[in-house]
Design a protein around this motif. Structure first.
Motif, PDB file in Angstrom:
ATOM      1  N   GLY A  58       0.820  -1.200   0.000  1.00 56.33           N
ATOM      2  CA  GLY A  58       0.000   0.000   0.000  1.00 56.33           C
ATOM      3  C   GLY A  58       0.859   1.256   0.000  1.00 56.33           C
ATOM      4  N   ASN A  59       0.565   2.176   0.920  1.00 58.91           N
ATOM      5  CA  ASN A  59       1.323   3.417   1.040  1.00 58.91           C
ATOM      6  C   ASN A  59       2.426   3.335   2.092  1.00 58.91           C
ATOM      7  OD1 ASN A  59      -0.360   4.635  -0.886  1.00 58.91           O
ATOM      8  ND2 ASN A  59      -1.861   5.212   0.700  1.00 58.91           N
ATOM      9  N   SER A  60       2.678   2.136   2.612  1.00 55.77           N
ATOM     10  CA  SER A  60       3.694   1.987   3.645  1.00 55.77           C
ATOM     11  C   SER A  60       5.086   2.075   3.035  1.00 55.77           C
ATOM     12  CB  SER A  60       3.521   0.652   4.363  1.00 55.77           C
ATOM     13  OG  SER A  60       3.712  -0.416   3.449  1.00 55.77           O
ATOM     14  N   THR A  61       6.060   2.266   3.888  1.00 61.44           N
ATOM     15  CA  THR A  61       7.443   2.351   3.430  1.00 61.44           C
ATOM     16  C   THR A  61       7.966   0.967   3.087  1.00 61.44           C
ATOM     17  OG1 THR A  61       8.223   2.173   5.704  1.00 61.44           O
ATOM     18  CG2 THR A  61       7.857   4.395   4.834  1.00 61.44           C
ATOM     19  N   GLN A  62       9.049   0.941   2.392  1.00 59.30           N
ATOM     20  CA  GLN A  62       9.642  -0.317   1.966  1.00 59.30           C
ATOM     21  C   GLN A  62      10.236  -1.063   3.168  1.00 59.30           C
ATOM     22  OE1 GLN A  62      12.055   0.162  -1.474  1.00 59.30           O
ATOM     23  NE2 GLN A  62      12.983  -1.872  -1.332  1.00 59.30           N
ATOM     24  N   VAL A  63       9.893  -2.356   3.295  1.00 61.91           N
ATOM     25  CA  VAL A  63      10.351  -3.182   4.408  1.00 61.91           C
ATOM     26  C   VAL A  63      11.258  -4.278   3.865  1.00 61.91           C
ATOM     27  CG1 VAL A  63       9.637  -4.711   6.290  1.00 61.91           C
ATOM     28  CG2 VAL A  63       8.239  -2.716   5.682  1.00 61.91           C
ATOM     29  N   TRP A  64      12.407  -4.478   4.515  1.00 59.03           N
ATOM     30  CA  TRP A  64      13.346  -5.487   4.068  1.00 59.03           C
ATOM     31  C   TRP A  64      12.927  -6.863   4.565  1.00 59.03           C
ATOM     32  CZ3 TRP A  64      16.577  -4.423   0.327  1.00 59.03           C
ATOM     33  CH2 TRP A  64      17.006  -3.103   0.152  1.00 59.03           C
ATOM     34  N   LEU A  65      12.942  -7.824   3.639  1.00 60.79           N
ATOM     35  CA  LEU A  65      12.662  -9.210   3.996  1.00 60.79           C
ATOM     36  C   LEU A  65      13.960 -10.010   4.109  1.00 60.79           C
ATOM     37  CD1 LEU A  65       9.981  -8.202   2.421  1.00 60.79           C
ATOM     38  CD2 LEU A  65       9.504 -10.629   2.199  1.00 60.79           C
ATOM     39  N   VAL A  66      14.837  -9.797   3.122  1.00 55.85           N
ATOM     40  CA  VAL A  66      16.123 -10.504   3.087  1.00 55.85           C
ATOM     41  C   VAL A  66      17.207  -9.469   2.835  1.00 55.85           C
ATOM     42  CG1 VAL A  66      17.506 -12.269   1.947  1.00 55.85           C
ATOM     43  CG2 VAL A  66      15.032 -12.596   2.186  1.00 55.85           C
ATOM     44  N   HIS A  67      18.225  -9.509   3.685  1.00 56.59           N
ATOM     45  CA  HIS A  67      19.359  -8.597   3.520  1.00 56.59           C
ATOM     46  C   HIS A  67      20.646  -9.378   3.793  1.00 56.59           C
ATOM     47  CE1 HIS A  67      21.296  -4.738   3.105  1.00 56.59           C
ATOM     48  NE2 HIS A  67      21.980  -4.951   4.239  1.00 56.59           N
ATOM     49  N   ASN A  68      21.537  -9.345   2.787  1.00 56.47           N
ATOM     50  CA  ASN A  68      22.797 -10.097   2.879  1.00 56.47           C
ATOM     51  C   ASN A  68      22.545 -11.586   3.132  1.00 56.47           C
ATOM     52  OD1 ASN A  68      24.308  -7.737   2.487  1.00 56.47           O
ATOM     53  ND2 ASN A  68      24.365  -7.314   4.705  1.00 56.47           N
TER      54      ASN A  68
END
Length: 301
Positions: A58-68
């Motif tokens: 939606g209008n929410s900010t980008q959320v990280w699922l997988v990092h490194n």
């Protein structure tokens, strides 16, 4: 030779439209609540690629699922990163999982590639209720079966009678209920991602009475031959014993203590005379001599 600006504009516009259509087809994935879905990446982790997965809902900010290569705490309990191609599997989907998923792959030279996948989630199709009117059904009167659905994406409804297709409408009507209409009616709801069904067995007293005659005929066809065979066997045994002289029956008892062997083992062959080459020799009961000769007669009704 120069190309006209109009021709270049047409070629450029057509290429953009074609490319956009290809992206929209490849970048859309649909899932069903409480099930699993695979978000394809296509970048093997063992080939020097590093992946980062994120989602924007939606209008929410980008959320990280997988990092490194590590899953975030928010998704660690129901997400799985596949090392073969870097794809992401989400389990136990909810409506809140719907959104735009972005994977960014970086190679050893620092070159980045980006892929966007839009995930849509829907409730599974379900038959919410199945109603019959009137209740109970009355023979000779009109009958209507109604099926209602919930969930799904453009679900389709099908009526089956004893696993045979009879209608594709929401309501199934019978002008006048007859014994031939009795059976198991199934309302089947399905879409491209899920299916569900509910059944109702339609019966009236006339339907049960129509089954009595075939059942009686079946029992008679099975029991009557067996009963006749027993009578024939008893008749043959009694006739043969009456026709055998008394002294011969006594001799048979003295040689072999099986007076009813013929009647118990066969219905058409009986032994009437036993002739041994050595009459003074006592033969074992369980193992008669190999020189035993038997003259048999067939019992005739």
């Amino acid at each position: 030779m120069s190309t006209s600006p109009l021709l270049l504009l047409i070629i450029f516009t057509g290429g953009v439209v074609w490319a956009g259509r290809q992206v929209s087809e490849d970048a859309r994935v649909h899932g069903v609540i409480r099930e699993s879905v695979l978000l394809p990446a296509g970048y093997p982790l063992g080939s020097g690629w590093s992946l980062r997965w994120s989602v924007r809902q939606g209008n929410s900010t980008q959320v990280w699922l997988v990092h490194n290569g590590n899953l975030s705490d928010r998704y660690s309990h129901r997400a799985q990163l596949l090392e073969d191609d870097g794809s992401l599997r989400l389990n136990n989907l909810t409506l809140a999982d719907q959104g735009l998923y972005i994977v960014i792959a970086t190679d050893t030279q620092g070159t980045q590639r980006r892929k966007e996948i839009y995930l849509t989630v829907s409730e599974p199709v379900m038959v919410s209720w199945l109603a019959v009117s009137p209740q109970p059904p009355i023979s000779g009167r009109p009958l209507t079966l109604v099926c209602a659905l919930t969930g799904g994406v453009q679900p389709k409804l099908t009526w089956l009678k004893d696993q045979v297709l009879v209608s594709r409408s929401a309501n199934l009507s019978v002008a006048a209920l007859e014994p031939s209409d009795c059976g198991l009616y199934t309302c089947l709801a399905e879409d491209s991602y899920s299916s569900h069904n509910s059944s109702y067995r339609l019966t009236v007293p006339e339907c049960e009475n129509s089954l009595i005659l075939p059942l009686v005929l079946l029992l008679v066809s099975v029991i009557l031959p067996i009963f006749l065979a027993i009578l024939v066997k008893l008749y043959c045994c009694g006739k043969q014993q009456n026709n055998t002289p008394v002294h011969k029956r006594e001799e048979e008892r003295g040689v072999m203590d099986t007076p009813s062997l013929a009647c118990e083992g066969s219905t058409d062959v009986v032994y009437t005379e036993l002739d041994f080459p050595f009459r003074r020799t006592t033969l074992p009961i369980a193992r008669p001599s190999v020189d035993l000769h038997a003259i048999y007669s067939q019992c005739r009704l």
